[in-house]
Design a protein around this motif. Structure first.
Motif, PDB file in Angstrom:
ATOM      1  N   SER A 148       0.735  -1.196   0.049  1.00 43.59           N
ATOM      2  CA  SER A 148      -0.108   0.125   0.049  1.00 43.59           C
ATOM      3  C   SER A 148       0.818   1.267   0.093  1.00 43.59           C
ATOM      4  CB  SER A 148      -0.919   0.028   1.272  1.00 43.59           C
ATOM      5  OG  SER A 148      -0.224   0.273   2.303  1.00 43.59           O
ATOM      6  N   GLU A 161       0.909   3.693   2.076  1.00 46.46           N
ATOM      7  CA  GLU A 161       1.025   4.057   3.310  1.00 46.46           C
ATOM      8  C   GLU A 161       2.319   3.243   3.925  1.00 46.46           C
ATOM      9  OE1 GLU A 161      -0.668   4.434   7.828  1.00 46.46           O
ATOM     10  OE2 GLU A 161      -2.097   3.839   6.292  1.00 46.46           O
ATOM     11  N   ALA A 162       2.187   1.881   3.375  1.00 44.52           N
ATOM     12  CA  ALA A 162       3.634   1.088   3.809  1.00 44.52           C
ATOM     13  C   ALA A 162       4.730   1.579   3.118  1.00 44.52           C
ATOM     14  CB  ALA A 162       3.235  -0.296   3.419  1.00 44.52           C
ATOM     15  N   LEU A 163       4.450   1.948   1.920  1.00 45.52           N
ATOM     16  CA  LEU A 163       5.478   2.550   1.170  1.00 45.52           C
ATOM     17  C   LEU A 163       6.307   3.851   1.755  1.00 45.52           C
ATOM     18  CD1 LEU A 163       7.742   3.031  -1.439  1.00 45.52           C
ATOM     19  CD2 LEU A 163       5.844   4.101  -2.592  1.00 45.52           C
ATOM     20  N   LEU A 197       5.584   4.926   4.916  1.00 45.81           N
ATOM     21  CA  LEU A 197       6.355   4.343   6.240  1.00 45.81           C
ATOM     22  C   LEU A 197       8.100   3.832   6.308  1.00 45.81           C
ATOM     23  CD1 LEU A 197       3.515   3.127   8.055  1.00 45.81           C
ATOM     24  CD2 LEU A 197       4.802   4.950   8.906  1.00 45.81           C
ATOM     25  N   SER A 198       8.200   3.121   5.045  1.00 45.67           N
ATOM     26  CA  SER A 198       9.395   2.279   4.932  1.00 45.67           C
ATOM     27  C   SER A 198      10.301   3.229   4.151  1.00 45.67           C
ATOM     28  CB  SER A 198       9.094   1.000   4.342  1.00 45.67           C
ATOM     29  OG  SER A 198       8.581   0.889   2.929  1.00 45.67           O
ATOM     30  N   ILE A 213       2.216   9.728   9.969  1.00 46.93           N
ATOM     31  CA  ILE A 213       3.548   8.823   9.017  1.00 46.93           C
ATOM     32  C   ILE A 213       4.743   9.563   9.872  1.00 46.93           C
ATOM     33  CG2 ILE A 213       4.717   8.637   7.092  1.00 46.93           C
ATOM     34  CD1 ILE A 213       1.773   8.345   5.830  1.00 46.93           C
ATOM     35  N   GLU A 257       5.395   8.150  13.290  1.00 51.01           N
ATOM     36  CA  GLU A 257       5.747   6.777  13.133  1.00 51.01           C
ATOM     37  C   GLU A 257       7.099   6.640  12.619  1.00 51.01           C
ATOM     38  OE1 GLU A 257       4.354   3.940  14.846  1.00 51.01           O
ATOM     39  OE2 GLU A 257       2.949   5.839  15.165  1.00 51.01           O
ATOM     40  N   LYS A 258       7.688   7.640  11.671  1.00 49.84           N
ATOM     41  CA  LYS A 258       8.882   7.354  11.277  1.00 49.84           C
ATOM     42  C   LYS A 258       9.927   8.276  12.067  1.00 49.84           C
ATOM     43  CE  LYS A 258       9.715   7.513   6.911  1.00 49.84           C
ATOM     44  NZ  LYS A 258       9.808   7.496   5.332  1.00 49.84           N
TER      45      LYS A 258
END
Length: 135
Positions: free
Chosen positions: A1, A3-5, A7-8, A36, A39-40
């Motif tokens: 997704s 959002e996953a991209l 975040l990472s 985000i 979280e990061k």
């Protein structure tokens, strides 16, 4: 997704875009971007978060901005959160808005490195009548 991209990724251009997206006109985007950033632990986004909180009117977005500031900010950012609470007190202190007290308390707890958590304890004492904080 997506959002996953977001975040990472460690891509500088994408991270810069994330930091600037906190100024988006859509409150949903601002809210999710703040989450985000928090979280990061993107410390470089601190000033953008503070600028946006100072002008934020949406309670949900403000709560996310506060939580993100709590994760990336400095102890002096406690005063920015407290100022926002004071300026928006009438909007927050109602059945539909008092959740903001919890998020403000969470952020202040993360930022408060004082002996005996002076700031968070003062916040709880001041607003306990408005929002019964659990210990």
């Amino acid at each position: 997704s997506i959002e996953a991209l977001l975040l990472s990724t460690t891509n500088t251009e994408i991270n810069n875009a994330i930091m600037n997206a906190v100024f988006a006109s859509d409150r949903h985007i601002r809210e999710h971007i703040a989450d985000i950033i928090g979280e990061k632990h993107m410390r470089e986004a601190r000033s953008n978060l503070v600028i946006q909180l100072n002008r934020e009117t949406n309670l949900y977005t403000a709560a996310s901005l506060m939580e993100a500031i709590g994760k990336v900010g400095e102890i002096e950012d406690i005063h920015i959160i407290l100022k926002w609470i004071e300026l928006n007190y009438n909007s927050i202190n109602n059945p539909g808005g008092n959740f903001v007290f919890k998020h403000a308390r969470n952020a202040i707890s993360l930022l408060d490195c004082s002996v005996k958590n002076i700031y968070v304890n003062q916040f709880i004492r001041k607003y306990q009548k408005d929002f019964p904080f659990s210990k």
